[in-house]
Design a protein around this motif. Sequence first.
Motif, PDB file in Angstrom:
ATOM      1  N   GLU A 517       0.813  -1.208   0.000  1.00  0.00           N
ATOM      2  CA  GLU A 517       0.000   0.000   0.000  1.00  0.00           C
ATOM      3  C   GLU A 517       0.853   1.267   0.000  1.00  0.00           C
ATOM      4  N   THR A 518       2.005   1.232   0.685  1.00  0.00           N
ATOM      5  CA  THR A 518       2.874   2.413   0.723  1.00  0.00           C
ATOM      6  C   THR A 518       3.398   2.745  -0.663  1.00  0.00           C
ATOM      7  N   ARG A 519       3.802   1.720  -1.401  1.00  0.00           N
ATOM      8  CA  ARG A 519       4.293   1.940  -2.759  1.00  0.00           C
ATOM      9  C   ARG A 519       3.205   2.532  -3.644  1.00  0.00           C
ATOM     10  N   VAL A 520       1.990   1.996  -3.541  1.00  0.00           N
ATOM     11  CA  VAL A 520       0.877   2.509  -4.346  1.00  0.00           C
ATOM     12  C   VAL A 520       0.553   3.946  -3.962  1.00  0.00           C
ATOM     13  N   GLN A 521       0.564   4.229  -2.653  1.00  0.00           N
ATOM     14  CA  GLN A 521       0.282   5.583  -2.181  1.00  0.00           C
ATOM     15  C   GLN A 521       1.305   6.573  -2.705  1.00  0.00           C
ATOM     16  N   ARG A 522       2.584   6.158  -2.722  1.00  0.00           N
ATOM     17  CA  ARG A 522       3.634   7.037  -3.220  1.00  0.00           C
ATOM     18  C   ARG A 522       3.446   7.330  -4.708  1.00  0.00           C
ATOM     19  N   ASP A 523       3.070   6.307  -5.468  1.00  0.00           N
ATOM     20  CA  ASP A 523       2.841   6.499  -6.901  1.00  0.00           C
ATOM     21  C   ASP A 523       1.602   7.347  -7.149  1.00  0.00           C
ATOM     22  N   LEU A 524       0.585   7.160  -6.326  1.00  0.00           N
ATOM     23  CA  LEU A 524      -0.666   7.888  -6.498  1.00  0.00           C
ATOM     24  C   LEU A 524      -0.503   9.368  -6.163  1.00  0.00           C
ATOM     25  N   GLY A 525       0.227   9.663  -5.080  1.00  0.00           N
ATOM     26  CA  GLY A 525       0.445  11.047  -4.698  1.00  0.00           C
ATOM     27  C   GLY A 525      -0.796  11.750  -4.177  1.00  0.00           C
ATOM     28  N   ASP A 526      -1.804  10.981  -3.740  1.00  0.00           N
ATOM     29  CA  ASP A 526      -3.045  11.567  -3.244  1.00  0.00           C
ATOM     30  C   ASP A 526      -3.528  10.719  -2.075  1.00  0.00           C
ATOM     31  N   ASP A 527      -3.339  11.230  -0.850  1.00  0.00           N
ATOM     32  CA  ASP A 527      -3.689  10.424   0.316  1.00  0.00           C
ATOM     33  C   ASP A 527      -5.180  10.447   0.631  1.00  0.00           C
ATOM     34  N   THR A 528      -5.972  11.122  -0.218  1.00  0.00           N
ATOM     35  CA  THR A 528      -7.425  11.107  -0.016  1.00  0.00           C
ATOM     36  C   THR A 528      -8.083   9.906  -0.689  1.00  0.00           C
ATOM     37  N   VAL A 529      -7.346   9.202  -1.539  1.00  0.00           N
ATOM     38  CA  VAL A 529      -7.893   8.034  -2.229  1.00  0.00           C
ATOM     39  C   VAL A 529      -7.654   6.790  -1.375  1.00  0.00           C
ATOM     40  N   PRO A 530      -8.703   6.107  -0.926  1.00  0.00           N
ATOM     41  CA  PRO A 530      -8.514   4.894  -0.117  1.00  0.00           C
ATOM     42  C   PRO A 530      -7.837   3.786  -0.927  1.00  0.00           C
ATOM     43  N   ILE A 531      -6.966   3.037  -0.264  1.00  0.00           N
ATOM     44  CA  ILE A 531      -6.277   1.912  -0.897  1.00  0.00           C
ATOM     45  C   ILE A 531      -6.599   0.662  -0.089  1.00  0.00           C
ATOM     46  N   LEU A 532      -7.224  -0.310  -0.735  1.00  0.00           N
ATOM     47  CA  LEU A 532      -7.593  -1.555  -0.078  1.00  0.00           C
ATOM     48  C   LEU A 532      -6.692  -2.678  -0.568  1.00  0.00           C
ATOM     49  N   ALA A 533      -6.177  -3.465   0.368  1.00  0.00           N
ATOM     50  CA  ALA A 533      -5.265  -4.557   0.026  1.00  0.00           C
ATOM     51  C   ALA A 533      -6.063  -5.828  -0.248  1.00  0.00           C
ATOM     52  N   LYS A 534      -5.735  -6.482  -1.334  1.00  0.00           N
ATOM     53  CA  LYS A 534      -6.361  -7.766  -1.655  1.00  0.00           C
ATOM     54  C   LYS A 534      -5.812  -8.856  -0.732  1.00  0.00           C
ATOM     55  N   PRO A 535      -6.604  -9.833  -0.364  1.00  0.00           N
ATOM     56  CA  PRO A 535      -8.038  -9.929  -0.635  1.00  0.00           C
ATOM     57  C   PRO A 535      -8.829  -9.019   0.288  1.00  0.00           C
ATOM     58  N   VAL A 536      -9.766  -8.263  -0.280  1.00  0.00           N
ATOM     59  CA  VAL A 536     -10.537  -7.283   0.476  1.00  0.00           C
ATOM     60  C   VAL A 536     -11.717  -7.963   1.151  1.00  0.00           C
ATOM     61  N   ARG A 537     -11.901  -7.647   2.429  1.00  0.00           N
ATOM     62  CA  ARG A 537     -13.076  -8.137   3.128  1.00  0.00           C
ATOM     63  C   ARG A 537     -14.295  -7.392   2.605  1.00  0.00           C
ATOM     64  N   PRO A 538     -15.375  -8.090   2.237  1.00  0.00           N
ATOM     65  CA  PRO A 538     -16.564  -7.410   1.721  1.00  0.00           C
ATOM     66  C   PRO A 538     -17.066  -6.295   2.640  1.00  0.00           C
ATOM     67  N   ALA A 539     -17.044  -6.529   3.962  1.00  0.00           N
ATOM     68  CA  ALA A 539     -17.498  -5.496   4.895  1.00  0.00           C
ATOM     69  C   ALA A 539     -16.625  -4.254   4.806  1.00  0.00           C
ATOM     70  N   GLU A 540     -15.329  -4.468   4.604  1.00  0.00           N
ATOM     71  CA  GLU A 540     -14.412  -3.330   4.478  1.00  0.00           C
ATOM     72  C   GLU A 540     -14.698  -2.546   3.203  1.00  0.00           C
ATOM     73  N   LEU A 541     -14.924  -3.248   2.097  1.00  0.00           N
ATOM     74  CA  LEU A 541     -15.239  -2.579   0.836  1.00  0.00           C
ATOM     75  C   LEU A 541     -16.530  -1.780   0.960  1.00  0.00           C
ATOM     76  N   ARG A 542     -17.528  -2.362   1.572  1.00  0.00           N
ATOM     77  CA  ARG A 542     -18.810  -1.676   1.725  1.00  0.00           C
ATOM     78  C   ARG A 542     -18.668  -0.446   2.618  1.00  0.00           C
ATOM     79  N   SER A 543     -17.871  -0.585   3.678  1.00  0.00           N
ATOM     80  CA  SER A 543     -17.656   0.539   4.584  1.00  0.00           C
ATOM     81  C   SER A 543     -16.965   1.693   3.871  1.00  0.00           C
ATOM     82  N   VAL A 544     -15.928   1.379   3.089  1.00  0.00           N
ATOM     83  CA  VAL A 544     -15.203   2.433   2.379  1.00  0.00           C
ATOM     84  C   VAL A 544     -16.082   3.086   1.319  1.00  0.00           C
TER      85      VAL A 544
END
Length: 554
Positions: A517-544
């Motif tokens: 996630e840190t590598r993706v965040q660095r490439d994205l350059g926008d800490d307002t975009v949520p990053i979910l790590a696979k495999p994502v829990r359905p409850a976590e996806l729904r919450s986000v």
Amino acid sequence: MSSAGVAPRPWIAERLGITGGRRDAEHGQALVRLVLVPLFGIYIIVVLSFDGFNTIGEGLAVLAVIVYAPVSVVLFWHIVQRPGYFVWRRMLAMFGDYGAMTLAMAAGGMTMLPVYATLLWVTVGNGMRFGSRYLLAATCMALAAIAIATIFNAQWRAEPFVVVTLVLTTLIVPAYIDNLQRALRGALDEARAASQAKSNFLAQASHDLRQPIHAISLFTACLRDAGLGREERQMVENIDRSLHSVAGLFRSLLDIATLDSGKVEPKLAPVCVGDVIADVVRQYSEMAQWADVDLRAVPCGLVVRTDAALLSTMLQNIVSNALKYAPEAPVLIGCRRRGGRVAIEVHDRGPGIPEDHLGQVFDEFYQVRERGDRDVEGVGLGLSIVRRVGGLMGLEVGLRSTPGRGTSVVISGLEPCRNAAKPAVSATATAPSAVSGLRVLLIEDDEDVLLATATLLQKWGCVVEAQTGIPKTANAWDVMITDYDLGGRKTGADCILAVRKLVGRPIPAIIVTGHDETRVQRDLGDDTVPILAKPVRPAELRSVLTTEMVAAHH
């Protein structure tokens, strides 16, 4: 650090002085000089004073050592103030070192012969710390020092075999050291290459294996809502529990591979400790139910300056260990002030750890096992990851355990912060209707994952447009969910920019990835975009999803 447990650590080269001129090497040389020069001066003054300083040369030798002492202090101060690679500074220090020793050997007769030991030490030290070129320069200076001392020292000239011995030693020892260094450099380079290849393999394998696990997890969530009977629902729960265990293993492997890459850089910001703890408790609430563990957290409003993602990784590993090794026992998480700093404590009432294991629990792949113990899932990386991540942020990790009474793990050294932490947007995601009617753009290059995610979102009532790549035409989407690797040299970051440009507004976005996630965040350059790590829990996806929509409407 290698996940194989035997790969080279970066500090080995620094300790051996083959760093090619890093600050630590020059700093270390300057510290040695600060110690040697006074000792050197005391020896010369004491030895020459017995003869009463009969010659001008002896007086000059004493004067040179006295003058060189403050020069050594100035050199050390300059290195501390301006660290880096300065050829002129190194050469100046070398000329000063060899000049002082040359003058002493030339002026003091055979009584100064022990100074040669220091000369050889300095010669080898320059090569060990700064490399082969400096070793060659230092050897030439040492030979010149012997020649000058022999010319002006009658006692040395009277003992030609002593001089020859000094010359041969000056040639042979540095040459042998250089050969050893070259062999060691080659071995270290090969070990680094092997370690890097292994880390790349682990990272790629972890990513690739997460894809099918992610798809299975989503399909399982769809099955759970398919009106199954009691027995079938129990089978789905067992599958989900097994998937959770496998996902934890891959997460540990990915964490180790990421740490081995050396690219993890903490991004410090004001963070509410209570929010991080609450998030970890929420993530592990289902696992706690499976383990029949009462997982609780003491409310905490303290704000610290830290990296929330890395701190969360530390707590996840500690809590995961507590749930695995202390089933059916309560686990409590809290924080407190300690000596002007903040500490996070995780206490369990499990069986505890025998004393003979305590010194090894932070080693990679080490698991506390006693004869007859039940099998525990995992590969023994959790606490190793905790300590390594803590080291990156300057935090200390301690562990106390009493057999039969439980174990406590403490993360200490968090810096209190008066700045307000970024408030979290509250969102309840207990019902599928919370996201019902959302128009979702789903972008995923893996068809199984695409189908599984789309099916789950549709069961929640979302209107889904599924794409395997960046769309060409705009639509009235409310939110987009995109994978990070999309093929064709395109990433989720590229996708977000392209879609936002296409629709002409900052549409809320979520990235789902099997990478760090840190590598993706660095490439994205926008800490307002949520990053979910696979495999994502359905409850976590729904919450986000719910959180993003609540934030968008504010």
